[in-house]
Design a protein around this motif. Structure first.
Motif, PDB file in Angstrom:
ATOM      1  N   LEU A  61    -132.241 -86.263  47.336  1.00  0.00           N
ATOM      2  CA  LEU A  61    -131.740 -85.127  46.728  1.00  0.00           C
ATOM      3  C   LEU A  61    -130.778 -84.043  47.750  1.00  0.00           C
ATOM      4  N   ILE A  62    -131.763 -83.614  48.676  1.00  0.00           N
ATOM      5  CA  ILE A  62    -131.407 -82.753  49.574  1.00  0.00           C
ATOM      6  C   ILE A  62    -130.235 -83.452  50.526  1.00  0.00           C
ATOM      7  N   VAL A  63    -130.277 -84.816  51.135  1.00  0.00           N
ATOM      8  CA  VAL A  63    -129.316 -85.212  51.719  1.00  0.00           C
ATOM      9  C   VAL A  63    -128.057 -85.376  50.976  1.00  0.00           C
ATOM     10  N   GLN A  79    -120.827 -79.833  44.755  1.00  0.00           N
ATOM     11  CA  GLN A  79    -122.293 -79.555  44.417  1.00  0.00           C
ATOM     12  C   GLN A  79    -122.910 -80.406  43.494  1.00  0.00           C
ATOM     13  N   ALA A 106    -135.058 -80.828  42.176  1.00  0.00           N
ATOM     14  CA  ALA A 106    -135.920 -80.642  43.257  1.00  0.00           C
ATOM     15  C   ALA A 106    -137.109 -79.903  42.934  1.00  0.00           C
ATOM     16  N   ARG A 151    -121.882 -80.829  49.474  1.00  0.00           N
ATOM     17  CA  ARG A 151    -121.257 -79.576  50.136  1.00  0.00           C
ATOM     18  C   ARG A 151    -120.275 -79.758  51.122  1.00  0.00           C
ATOM     19  N   GLN A 168    -126.885 -83.373  48.425  1.00  0.00           N
ATOM     20  CA  GLN A 168    -126.532 -82.147  48.358  1.00  0.00           C
ATOM     21  C   GLN A 168    -125.850 -81.693  49.454  1.00  0.00           C
ATOM     22  N   ILE A 169    -126.300 -81.951  50.700  1.00  0.00           N
ATOM     23  CA  ILE A 169    -125.768 -81.682  51.940  1.00  0.00           C
ATOM     24  C   ILE A 169    -124.265 -82.429  52.033  1.00  0.00           C
ATOM     25  N   ILE A 212    -137.055 -86.066  46.673  1.00  0.00           N
ATOM     26  CA  ILE A 212    -136.686 -84.855  46.940  1.00  0.00           C
ATOM     27  C   ILE A 212    -135.666 -84.896  48.289  1.00  0.00           C
ATOM     28  N   GLY A 213    -136.027 -85.729  49.083  1.00  0.00           N
ATOM     29  CA  GLY A 213    -135.520 -85.868  50.388  1.00  0.00           C
ATOM     30  C   GLY A 213    -134.122 -86.325  50.311  1.00  0.00           C
ATOM     31  N   ALA A 217    -129.118 -79.310  41.234  1.00  0.00           N
ATOM     32  CA  ALA A 217    -130.004 -79.853  42.266  1.00  0.00           C
ATOM     33  C   ALA A 217    -131.315 -79.305  42.613  1.00  0.00           C
ATOM     34  N   ASP A 218    -131.434 -77.816  42.583  1.00  0.00           N
ATOM     35  CA  ASP A 218    -132.431 -77.033  42.931  1.00  0.00           C
ATOM     36  C   ASP A 218    -133.512 -77.281  41.638  1.00  0.00           C
TER      37      ASP A 218
END
Length: 171
Positions: free
Chosen positions: A25-27, A38, A46, A33, A29-30, A22-23, A42-43
């Motif tokens: 994937l968040i990085v 995108q 996650a 963006r 995704q940032i 999850i971490g 991704a949501d």
């Protein structure tokens, strides 16, 4: 019992991998963006990773004494009565886990049978991410069953949490 303990530890390790995912994937995704794009769905990934992390961690957390146990009544009764109450509460938990596991299995089967897919950009058959939930539930059921058998034999397989550990967790 050694094989099941190894299986519970493996499940806990998988849970940690999903949570770390999850971490990452968040990085990712940032970064995506910032690059003007995108990561598709991704949501969804996650959310599925979070569910996998939670359910796969159930048995190892249970056996390490990490689940919240209400022991107020246990402290007010004698040792033999405490043992009886512990056996009865574990039996109740075993029944509840069996019932919940049955319905989770039925839900996963129906997702497979009716070819349900996610509604995100990437269509994923829902039974695939739901399998982690079922796997975690089955292992938790097995862990509660092992504890019930151990209690009947006069032992316990849950690692006791000391008073100092409990205080560290609350600060």
């Amino acid at each position: 019992m050694a094989l099941t303990k190894l299986l519970f530890q493996f499940s806990g390790g998988l849970a940690a991998i999903f949570l770390a995912g999850i971490g990452m994937l968040i990085v990712a995704q940032i970064v995506a963006r910032l690059a003007g794009t995108q990561i598709p769905s991704a949501d969804d990934f996650a959310a599925w990773s979070m569910a996998a992390g939670v359910f796969l961690a159930l048995p190892s957390t249970f056996l390490s004494g990490g689940h919240i146990r209400v022991t107020l009544i246990f402290g007010a009764v004698s040792s033999p009565m405490r043992r009886v109450l512990d056996i009865l509460s574990t039996l109740f938990t075993l029944g509840l886990m069996a019932w919940a596991t049955w319905f989770v299995a039925e839900h996963v089967y129906e997702s497979y049978k009716y070819h349900e897919v996610s509604q995100g950009i990437i269509a994923v058959p829902l039974w695939i991410p739901q399998l982690s939930m079922l796997f975690g539930m089955v292992l938790m059921l097995l862990a509660v069953f092992e504890r019930f058998i151990a209690l009947l034999r006069g032992t316990d397989i849950i690692e006791p949490v000391t008073h100092s550990e409990a205080e560290e967790g609350s600060s």
